[in-house]
Design an enzyme around this catalytic site. Structure first.
Site: not given
Ligand code: ADP
Length: 214
Positions: A162, A127, A173, A13
């Site tokens: 990370r 990553r 996740r 994404k």
């Molecule tokens: P990825 O999509 O690779 O899991 P992100 O960078 O989008 O990682 O998000 C990292 C973390 O941030 C998620 O695992 C969650 O804990 C939190 N997070 C991000 N966006 C949201 C959201 N829209 N709602 C709830 N938690 C979120």
């Protein structure tokens, strides 16, 4: 463009969002990047979010909506936005719908980037991310390495794995994604906004999206 990108963690994404912004000056809004920036900066928001994030759990909807309500009304979002990592739950999608109605904006499309789980697992464990919160450039041990000293090629900061990219946190996740986020596919199908794209490179995805919107 006003686009929501859906897809499991590691579906690409962020990469697709960055390439889309180059097309028409839309801004990429990544809740993950915003939250990681807040954790690094030690803000109240960061303190509240960190535990959830390190475990691979979702941050509570109320906190996310507070961030997004403000972010979507900042001046740079007027030109358009690519939402990357938001909405992540049905309540967030419903709140987003209401918020957009309130500010008089319609989404163009919701792109579901569909990638097989084994590919995702491999991508996430290899990553690496630039530790500079203002940069956060993404690297990959196999396909896009940082410098031989492990530094970011853009800003020279060390690149790191990370805390939520250990095998255990990744499994959580992916489970969280299947349980909480995958239902959004049906939600946006019913809204008549969904387009699913399977097994294409990020460049091909961008081409498809841009073609679909013109
Ligand atoms: P990825 O999509 O690779 O899991 P992100 O960078 O989008 O990682 O998000 C990292 C973390 O941030 C998620 O695992 C969650 O804990 C939190 N997070 C991000 N966006 C949201 C959201 N829209 N709602 C709830 N938690 C979120």
């Amino acid at each position: 463009m006003r686009i929501v990108l859906l897809g499991a963690p590691g579906a690409g994404k962020g990469t697709v969002a960055k390439q889309l912004t180059a097309h028409d000056g839309s801004v990429q809004i990544s809740t993950g990047d915003i939250l990681r920036g807040a954790v690094k900066a030690g803000t109240e928001l960061g303190k509240k979010a960190q535990g959830y994030m390190d475990r691979g759990d979702l941050v509570p909807d109320s906190l996310i909506m507070e961030i997004m309500e403000a972010r979507l009304q900042e001046p740079d979002a007027k030109k358009g936005f690519i939402l990357d990592g938001f909405p992540r739950t049905i309540p967030q999608a419903e709140d987003l719908k209401q918020l957009l109605q309130k500010i008089g904006i319609k989404l163009d499309t919701v792109i579901n980037i569909d990638v097989p789980t084994d590919v995702i697992m491999d991508r996430l464990t290899t990553r690496r991310t630039c530790a500079n919160p203002d940069c956060q450039e993404i690297y990959n041990v196999k396909s896009k390495p940082a410098s031989p000293e492990g530094k970011c090629l853009k800003c020279g900061t060390p690149v790191v794995q990370r805390a939520d990219e250990t095998v255990e946190a990744i499994a959580i996740r992916l489970e969280t994604y299947n349980e909480k986020t995958a239902p959004l596919i049906d939600f946006y199908k019913k809204e008549g906004l969904l387009k699913t794209i399977t097994s294409l490179s990020s460049e091909e995805i961008v081409r498809e999206v841009v073609k679909g919107i013109k």
